[in-house]
Design a protein around this motif. Structure first.
Motif, PDB file in Angstrom:
ATOM      1  N   ALA A  22      -7.812   7.396  -6.464  1.00 19.06           N
ATOM      2  CA  ALA A  22      -6.624   6.523  -6.982  1.00 19.06           C
ATOM      3  C   ALA A  22      -5.522   7.029  -6.608  1.00 19.06           C
ATOM      4  CB  ALA A  22      -6.859   6.553  -8.744  1.00 19.06           C
ATOM      5  N   GLU A  23      -4.929   8.124  -6.597  1.00 15.49           N
ATOM      6  CA  GLU A  23      -3.635   8.574  -6.028  1.00 15.49           C
ATOM      7  C   GLU A  23      -3.422   8.131  -4.599  1.00 15.49           C
ATOM      8  OE1 GLU A  23      -3.520  12.713  -7.153  1.00 15.49           O
ATOM      9  OE2 GLU A  23      -2.856  12.408  -9.347  1.00 15.49           O
ATOM     10  N   LYS A  24      -4.449   8.546  -3.940  1.00 13.36           N
ATOM     11  CA  LYS A  24      -4.292   8.484  -2.469  1.00 13.36           C
ATOM     12  C   LYS A  24      -4.195   6.787  -2.204  1.00 13.36           C
ATOM     13  CE  LYS A  24      -6.163  12.853  -0.976  1.00 13.36           C
ATOM     14  NZ  LYS A  24      -4.810  13.213  -0.362  1.00 13.36           N
ATOM     15  N   LEU A  35      -4.922  -3.466  -9.459  1.00 15.54           N
ATOM     16  CA  LEU A  35      -6.351  -3.858 -10.099  1.00 15.54           C
ATOM     17  C   LEU A  35      -6.558  -2.980 -11.387  1.00 15.54           C
ATOM     18  CD1 LEU A  35      -8.469  -3.744  -6.723  1.00 15.54           C
ATOM     19  CD2 LEU A  35      -7.384  -5.658  -7.785  1.00 15.54           C
ATOM     20  N   GLY A  36      -5.554  -2.371 -11.889  1.00 21.50           N
ATOM     21  CA  GLY A  36      -5.886  -1.725 -13.057  1.00 21.50           C
ATOM     22  C   GLY A  36      -5.571  -2.356 -14.583  1.00 21.50           C
ATOM     23  N   ARG A  71      -0.369   5.791 -17.000  1.00 18.86           N
ATOM     24  CA  ARG A  71       0.116   6.592 -16.027  1.00 18.86           C
ATOM     25  C   ARG A  71       0.086   5.931 -14.495  1.00 18.86           C
ATOM     26  NH1 ARG A  71      -2.596  11.022 -12.537  1.00 18.86           N
ATOM     27  NH2 ARG A  71      -0.903  11.436 -11.078  1.00 18.86           N
ATOM     28  N   PHE A  72      -1.135   5.102 -14.289  1.00 19.33           N
ATOM     29  CA  PHE A  72      -1.109   4.404 -12.933  1.00 19.33           C
ATOM     30  C   PHE A  72      -0.524   3.023 -13.123  1.00 19.33           C
ATOM     31  CE2 PHE A  72      -4.053   7.689 -12.178  1.00 19.33           C
ATOM     32  CZ  PHE A  72      -4.279   8.049 -10.924  1.00 19.33           C
ATOM     33  N   LYS A  95      -1.198   0.966  -1.415  1.00 21.63           N
ATOM     34  CA  LYS A  95      -0.594   0.217  -2.337  1.00 21.63           C
ATOM     35  C   LYS A  95      -1.438  -0.499  -3.210  1.00 21.63           C
ATOM     36  CE  LYS A  95       4.093   0.446  -0.297  1.00 21.63           C
ATOM     37  NZ  LYS A  95       4.763   1.338  -1.074  1.00 21.63           N
ATOM     38  N   VAL A  96      -2.642   0.011  -3.544  1.00 24.55           N
ATOM     39  CA  VAL A  96      -3.517  -0.685  -4.360  1.00 24.55           C
ATOM     40  C   VAL A  96      -3.805   0.199  -5.749  1.00 24.55           C
ATOM     41  CG1 VAL A  96      -5.870  -1.554  -5.112  1.00 24.55           C
ATOM     42  CG2 VAL A  96      -4.800  -1.859  -2.802  1.00 24.55           C
ATOM     43  N   ALA A  97      -3.513  -0.289  -6.960  1.00 15.16           N
ATOM     44  CA  ALA A  97      -3.616   0.623  -8.195  1.00 15.16           C
ATOM     45  C   ALA A  97      -4.791   0.259  -8.775  1.00 15.16           C
ATOM     46  CB  ALA A  97      -2.521   0.425  -8.998  1.00 15.16           C
ATOM     47  N   VAL A  98      -5.571   1.176  -9.164  1.00 12.63           N
ATOM     48  CA  VAL A  98      -6.738   1.465  -9.800  1.00 12.63           C
ATOM     49  C   VAL A  98      -6.790   2.492 -10.757  1.00 12.63           C
ATOM     50  CG1 VAL A  98      -8.428   0.175  -7.819  1.00 12.63           C
ATOM     51  CG2 VAL A  98      -8.095   2.959  -8.120  1.00 12.63           C
ATOM     52  N   VAL A  99      -7.645   2.567 -11.644  1.00 10.48           N
ATOM     53  CA  VAL A  99      -7.575   3.594 -12.867  1.00 10.48           C
ATOM     54  C   VAL A  99      -8.805   4.639 -12.548  1.00 10.48           C
ATOM     55  CG1 VAL A  99      -7.592   4.085 -15.367  1.00 10.48           C
ATOM     56  CG2 VAL A  99      -6.510   2.052 -14.425  1.00 10.48           C
ATOM     57  N   PRO A 100      -8.601   5.852 -12.472  1.00 12.38           N
ATOM     58  CA  PRO A 100      -9.675   6.759 -12.220  1.00 12.38           C
ATOM     59  C   PRO A 100     -10.711   6.839 -13.481  1.00 12.38           C
ATOM     60  CG  PRO A 100      -7.704   8.122 -12.659  1.00 12.38           C
ATOM     61  CD  PRO A 100      -7.292   6.775 -12.506  1.00 12.38           C
TER      62      PRO A 100
END
Length: 390
Positions: free
Chosen positions: A333-335, A31-32, A17-18, A341-346
């Motif tokens: 992660a969403e915020k 970073l995901g 999803r992310f 504009k940094v992607a991580v995974v919850p």
């Protein structure tokens, strides 16, 4: 079309999803990602090209190329002290993922339970269910370094327990188990006569000490399916090449599943894997050194911002807590994606024990890591002019 209720009940991957959201915006720093950013080393590419030019495009043995299994047997003995005969105790698979799948199918009868320490890779519980088993999630805790303990396993074992599925070095936490820590787990396995499915695809990626496989402990080879691959250490994710090792009687049964599902991996990928074992050690060491440098930068940067970051000893992930922010892992992660504009995974994508954490991969360039840290700090403190990480 009528769809299996078993399939319908499986949730889509929380990682994808992310990834999908990040791919839609070229300004996002991800970073995901769960794969090396390095290209497969040149000598491996050349060996694959040579195999194609020479017309080596036919099926191999179900177990895989003889020379590859022979070299892999030597490699596992030299690197990890594991003794697997190339004739009967090794199957070359389509990535470690296929190896996990056929191991589960081989050991499980309908309704059998599988103990799965979590946080863990997202496919373990769904693959267990698809194999007819029942996943039983076993929590691990930050105060134990996210390492499974025999005491916790004892709380979850039942008469239906058939197997233990675990992975160290761990995705997502970076936790590594020492021989001393594995010993009581081995005693637990032998006490209940369980099978162990040990996914050790990150075995080469450790920092400060060498990896120890549970299969190398006394009496554990007979209980263990040892799983490894070329994706992470040799930067060969797209080649889809891995392996399953185990006692000859177990491998003999697993071969039947492998035969009917895939027959054999692509010949060109096997040629590439053989060259990786022949000449790839220096490149692996170089990549590990670079991962270690990135690991230290990311951990230091996040800690300087006030994050509690368990020290990752393997793989290429950090797993900081975000509980001090007041957000859940998914909210954070969403915020972060929306505002910085940094992607991580919850962390909750990897199981309930991951709640309140996020997974950040350092399998990306040091420049992108610095920029991501700057953006995270700006997101945290609300100061667009602050750029400490250069």
């Amino acid at each position: 079309m009528k769809i299996s209720t078993l399939v319908q009940n499986i949730k889509p991957s929380g990682i994808r999803r992310f990834f999908d959201l990040a791919e839609k915006d070229p300004d996002v720093i991800s970073l995901g990602v769960g794969e090396p950013d390095f290209t497969t080393p040149l000598t491996i590419l050349e060996a694959a090209q040579k195999s194609l030019v020479e017309g080596d495009t036919h099926y191999t043995s179900n177990d895989g190329m003889f020379l590859l299994r022979q070299k892999l047997s030597e490699y596992l003995k030299a690197r990890f002290g594991l003794h697997y005969n190339f004739d009967g105790e090794i199957i070359i698979t389509i990535g470690a993922s296929e190896a996990v799948d056929i191991a589960l199918t081989t050991v499980l009868s309908p309704g059998d339970e599988v103990l799965i320490p979590e946080p863990c890779f997202v496919s373990y519980a769904p693959c267990t269910a698809l194999s007819g088993g029942v996943p039983v999630m076993v929590p691990t805790r930050p105060e134990h370094g996210f390492k499974v303990t025999a005491e916790e396993l004892e709380k979850h074992v039942t008469p239906r327990t058939r197997a233990l599925l675990m992975s160290y070095p761990n995705n997502p936490t970076g936790a590594v188990m020492t021989r001393r820590e594995l010993s009581p787990i081995a005693d637990f396995v032998k006490k209940y006569d369980l099978a162990v499915i040990s996914d050790e695809v990150y075995a080469e990626l450790t920092y400060g000490h060498r990896h120890v496989s549970i299969a190398s402990l006394p009496g554990m080879k007979e209980h263990t399916f040892f799983i490894g691959g070329f994706s992470k250490a040799f930067a060969m994710t797209g080649w889809r090449i891995g392996y399953l090792c185990g006692p000859v009687d177990g491998v003999q049964q697993a071969r039947k599943v492998h035969q009917y599902r895939v027959m054999c991996p692509p010949t060109v990928s096997q040629a590439a894997a053989l060259e990786a074992l022949n000449s790839g050690e220096l490149e692996v060491n170089r990549m590990v050194e670079e991962y270690d440098r990135r690991r230290k930068v990311m951990c230091r940067g996040l800690r300087d911002m006030g994050f509690d970051v368990p020290d990752p000893e393997g793989a290429f992930y950090v797993f900081p807590s975000v509980q001090h922010t007041g957000f859940s892992g998914e909210e954070f992660a969403e915020k972060l994606l929306e505002k910085a504009k940094v992607a991580v995974v919850p962390g909750s994508a990897f199981g309930p024990s991951g709640e309140g954490h996020i997974r950040c991969s350092y399998a990306t360039s040091i420049e992108k890591i610095h920029e991501a840290l700057n953006r995270i700090e700006m997101f945290m403190v609300g100061n667009p002019g602050n750029r400490r990480f250069l």
